[in-house]
Design a protein around this motif. Structure first.
Motif, PDB file in Angstrom:
ATOM      1  N   VAL A  39       0.844  -1.200   0.000  1.00  0.00           N
ATOM      2  CA  VAL A  39       0.000   0.000   0.000  1.00  0.00           C
ATOM      3  C   VAL A  39       0.883   1.255   0.000  1.00  0.00           C
ATOM      4  CG1 VAL A  39      -1.660   1.313   1.408  1.00  0.00           C
ATOM      5  CG2 VAL A  39      -2.013  -1.132   1.001  1.00  0.00           C
ATOM      6  N   ARG A  40       1.965   1.220   0.784  1.00  0.00           N
ATOM      7  CA  ARG A  40       2.901   2.364   0.798  1.00  0.00           C
ATOM      8  C   ARG A  40       3.577   2.544  -0.552  1.00  0.00           C
ATOM      9  NH1 ARG A  40       4.468   0.921   5.813  1.00  0.00           N
ATOM     10  NH2 ARG A  40       6.245  -0.260   5.026  1.00  0.00           N
ATOM     11  N   SER A  41       3.936   1.435  -1.189  1.00  0.00           N
ATOM     12  CA  SER A  41       4.602   1.537  -2.500  1.00  0.00           C
ATOM     13  C   SER A  41       3.660   2.123  -3.545  1.00  0.00           C
ATOM     14  CB  SER A  41       5.056   0.161  -2.982  1.00  0.00           C
ATOM     15  OG  SER A  41       5.950  -0.386  -2.059  1.00  0.00           O
ATOM     16  N   LEU A  42       2.394   1.720  -3.495  1.00  0.00           N
ATOM     17  CA  LEU A  42       1.433   2.258  -4.464  1.00  0.00           C
ATOM     18  C   LEU A  42       1.231   3.757  -4.236  1.00  0.00           C
ATOM     19  CD1 LEU A  42      -1.340  -0.524  -4.596  1.00  0.00           C
ATOM     20  CD2 LEU A  42       0.667  -0.275  -6.063  1.00  0.00           C
ATOM     21  N   ALA A  43       1.167   4.160  -2.981  1.00  0.00           N
ATOM     22  CA  ALA A  43       1.036   5.593  -2.673  1.00  0.00           C
ATOM     23  C   ALA A  43       2.266   6.339  -3.184  1.00  0.00           C
ATOM     24  CB  ALA A  43       0.861   5.797  -1.176  1.00  0.00           C
ATOM     25  N   GLY A  44       3.438   5.718  -2.994  1.00  0.00           N
ATOM     26  CA  GLY A  44       4.686   6.334  -3.460  1.00  0.00           C
ATOM     27  C   GLY A  44       4.714   6.466  -4.976  1.00  0.00           C
ATOM     28  N   LEU A  45       4.199   5.452  -5.663  1.00  0.00           N
ATOM     29  CA  LEU A  45       4.196   5.494  -7.125  1.00  0.00           C
ATOM     30  C   LEU A  45       3.218   6.558  -7.644  1.00  0.00           C
ATOM     31  CD1 LEU A  45       5.074   4.492  -9.891  1.00  0.00           C
ATOM     32  CD2 LEU A  45       3.501   2.554  -9.658  1.00  0.00           C
ATOM     33  N   ARG A  46       2.079   6.687  -6.999  1.00  0.00           N
ATOM     34  CA  ARG A  46       1.121   7.725  -7.431  1.00  0.00           C
ATOM     35  C   ARG A  46       1.724   9.119  -7.241  1.00  0.00           C
ATOM     36  NH1 ARG A  46      -3.097   3.843  -5.223  1.00  0.00           N
ATOM     37  NH2 ARG A  46      -4.348   3.334  -7.050  1.00  0.00           N
ATOM     38  N   ARG A  47       2.371   9.315  -6.113  1.00  0.00           N
ATOM     39  CA  ARG A  47       2.987  10.612  -5.839  1.00  0.00           C
ATOM     40  C   ARG A  47       4.122  10.884  -6.842  1.00  0.00           C
ATOM     41  NH1 ARG A  47       7.418  12.194  -2.746  1.00  0.00           N
ATOM     42  NH2 ARG A  47       7.187  14.130  -1.575  1.00  0.00           N
ATOM     43  N   ASP A 129      14.863  24.367 -15.949  1.00  0.00           N
ATOM     44  CA  ASP A 129      15.268  25.711 -15.542  1.00  0.00           C
ATOM     45  C   ASP A 129      15.266  25.787 -14.010  1.00  0.00           C
ATOM     46  OD1 ASP A 129      12.627  26.410 -14.665  1.00  0.00           O
ATOM     47  OD2 ASP A 129      12.089  26.614 -16.778  1.00  0.00           O
ATOM     48  N   VAL A 130      15.840  26.852 -13.495  1.00  0.00           N
ATOM     49  CA  VAL A 130      16.050  26.950 -12.050  1.00  0.00           C
ATOM     50  C   VAL A 130      14.730  26.893 -11.283  1.00  0.00           C
ATOM     51  CG1 VAL A 130      16.946  28.408 -10.191  1.00  0.00           C
ATOM     52  CG2 VAL A 130      18.159  28.250 -12.375  1.00  0.00           C
ATOM     53  N   ALA A 131      13.707  27.598 -11.787  1.00  0.00           N
ATOM     54  CA  ALA A 131      12.425  27.638 -11.078  1.00  0.00           C
ATOM     55  C   ALA A 131      11.808  26.247 -11.014  1.00  0.00           C
ATOM     56  CB  ALA A 131      11.476  28.604 -11.771  1.00  0.00           C
ATOM     57  N   ALA A 132      11.802  25.544 -12.164  1.00  0.00           N
ATOM     58  CA  ALA A 132      11.196  24.209 -12.208  1.00  0.00           C
ATOM     59  C   ALA A 132      11.976  23.262 -11.313  1.00  0.00           C
ATOM     60  CB  ALA A 132      11.182  23.689 -13.638  1.00  0.00           C
ATOM     61  N   SER A 133      13.285  23.397 -11.347  1.00  0.00           N
ATOM     62  CA  SER A 133      14.095  22.471 -10.584  1.00  0.00           C
ATOM     63  C   SER A 133      13.928  22.706  -9.084  1.00  0.00           C
ATOM     64  CB  SER A 133      15.523  22.597 -11.095  1.00  0.00           C
ATOM     65  OG  SER A 133      16.434  22.400 -10.144  1.00  0.00           O
ATOM     66  N   SER A 134      13.746  23.952  -8.669  1.00  0.00           N
ATOM     67  CA  SER A 134      13.575  24.169  -7.236  1.00  0.00           C
ATOM     68  C   SER A 134      12.165  23.769  -6.792  1.00  0.00           C
ATOM     69  CB  SER A 134      13.958  25.604  -6.843  1.00  0.00           C
ATOM     70  OG  SER A 134      12.852  26.388  -6.647  1.00  0.00           O
ATOM     71  N   ALA A 135      11.146  23.934  -7.663  1.00  0.00           N
ATOM     72  CA  ALA A 135       9.793  23.483  -7.325  1.00  0.00           C
ATOM     73  C   ALA A 135       9.775  21.965  -7.159  1.00  0.00           C
ATOM     74  CB  ALA A 135       8.802  23.905  -8.405  1.00  0.00           C
ATOM     75  N   LEU A 136      10.480  21.275  -8.051  1.00  0.00           N
ATOM     76  CA  LEU A 136      10.527  19.817  -7.999  1.00  0.00           C
ATOM     77  C   LEU A 136      11.265  19.353  -6.725  1.00  0.00           C
ATOM     78  CD1 LEU A 136      10.183  17.019  -9.114  1.00  0.00           C
ATOM     79  CD2 LEU A 136      11.953  17.455 -10.784  1.00  0.00           C
ATOM     80  N   ASP A 137      12.333  20.040  -6.438  1.00  0.00           N
ATOM     81  CA  ASP A 137      13.118  19.739  -5.254  1.00  0.00           C
ATOM     82  C   ASP A 137      12.273  19.883  -3.986  1.00  0.00           C
ATOM     83  OD1 ASP A 137      15.715  18.910  -4.937  1.00  0.00           O
ATOM     84  OD2 ASP A 137      16.293  20.824  -4.023  1.00  0.00           O
ATOM     85  N   ASP A 138      11.505  20.950  -3.911  1.00  0.00           N
ATOM     86  CA  ASP A 138      10.631  21.175  -2.752  1.00  0.00           C
ATOM     87  C   ASP A 138       9.603  20.066  -2.636  1.00  0.00           C
ATOM     88  OD1 ASP A 138      11.925  23.468  -2.189  1.00  0.00           O
ATOM     89  OD2 ASP A 138      10.360  24.818  -2.934  1.00  0.00           O
ATOM     90  N   PHE A 139       9.003  19.710  -3.784  1.00  0.00           N
ATOM     91  CA  PHE A 139       7.958  18.678  -3.725  1.00  0.00           C
ATOM     92  C   PHE A 139       8.549  17.349  -3.281  1.00  0.00           C
ATOM     93  CE2 PHE A 139       5.143  15.334  -5.007  1.00  0.00           C
ATOM     94  CZ  PHE A 139       3.909  15.839  -4.638  1.00  0.00           C
ATOM     95  N   LEU A 140       9.749  17.033  -3.780  1.00  0.00           N
ATOM     96  CA  LEU A 140      10.401  15.768  -3.400  1.00  0.00           C
ATOM     97  C   LEU A 140      10.514  15.663  -1.890  1.00  0.00           C
ATOM     98  CD1 LEU A 140      13.415  15.180  -5.819  1.00  0.00           C
ATOM     99  CD2 LEU A 140      11.640  13.532  -5.237  1.00  0.00           C
ATOM    100  N   GLY A 141      10.792  16.800  -1.249  1.00  0.00           N
ATOM    101  CA  GLY A 141      10.936  16.799   0.194  1.00  0.00           C
ATOM    102  C   GLY A 141       9.612  16.681   0.933  1.00  0.00           C
ATOM    103  N   PHE A 142       8.637  17.521   0.594  1.00  0.00           N
ATOM    104  CA  PHE A 142       7.457  17.652   1.469  1.00  0.00           C
ATOM    105  C   PHE A 142       6.129  17.480   0.765  1.00  0.00           C
ATOM    106  CE2 PHE A 142      10.783  20.739   2.623  1.00  0.00           C
ATOM    107  CZ  PHE A 142      11.182  20.171   3.827  1.00  0.00           C
ATOM    108  N   GLY A 143       6.133  17.389  -0.563  1.00  0.00           N
ATOM    109  CA  GLY A 143       4.870  17.505  -1.298  1.00  0.00           C
ATOM    110  C   GLY A 143       3.907  16.352  -1.077  1.00  0.00           C
TER     111      GLY A 143
END
Ligand SMILES: [Fe+2]
Ligand SMILES: [Fe+2]
Length: 156
Positions: A39-47, A129-143
């Protein structure tokens, strides 16, 4: 985030998600903690699919990777629908059906991840680009994945 390229972080997510599904299958798909792992893996894959479609792909499409990204999005729809089938099997307590669908999911992931890593992740750090990369970085952490989200390519 630590000093790690985005491509490496996303590859690590592939390994972790696949590893959870493999662990479920290796345990015969009957032990309760292994179901929690699934169940955790499926949640991880959806995210993971959400973050690729919302934070990674739009910027890469603008950089000219249109064709490969369309192929990846199409496969996300298949992965999503296969996961919906697994949810149904779990709800019904259908362990053999869950195992069969998990094997199918791993087969799809094998092909999808290999292509994505080779064609997309390998260039992601250079093209984002820098904006996209920092948005992605933020989401990876907490999104968190919005509960009503699904990929456009998923059926119904
Ligand atoms: Fe993907
Ligand atoms: Fe991916």
């Amino acid at each position: 985030m630590e000093q790690q390229t985005l491509g490496a972080a996303l590859e690590a997510a592939h390994r972790e998600i696949d590893g959870g599904i493999e662990a479920y299958l290796a345990a015969g798909g009957t032990v309760q903690d292994q179901s929690d792992t699934l169940v955790r893996s499926l949640a991880g894959l959806r995210r993971h699919i959400y973050l690729e479609e919302e934070f990674l792909f739009p910027s890469l499409k603008r950089s000219g990777l249109m064709g490969p990204i369309f192929a990846m999005e199409r496969e996300h729809g298949q992965l999503w629908n296969t996961m919906a089938g697994i949810d149904t099997s779990i709800e019904r307590g259908d362990a053999p059906g869950t195992r069969t669908a998990c094997t199918e999911l791993l087969t799809l992931l094998d092909k999808h991840n290999a292509m994505e890593e080779k064609v997309i992740y390998a260039q992601a750090d250079g093209l984002l680009d820098v904006a996209a990369s920092s948005a992605l970085d933020d989401f990876l952490g907490f999104g968190v994945l919005p509960s009503d989200w699904s990929p456009r390519s998923a059926l119904g």
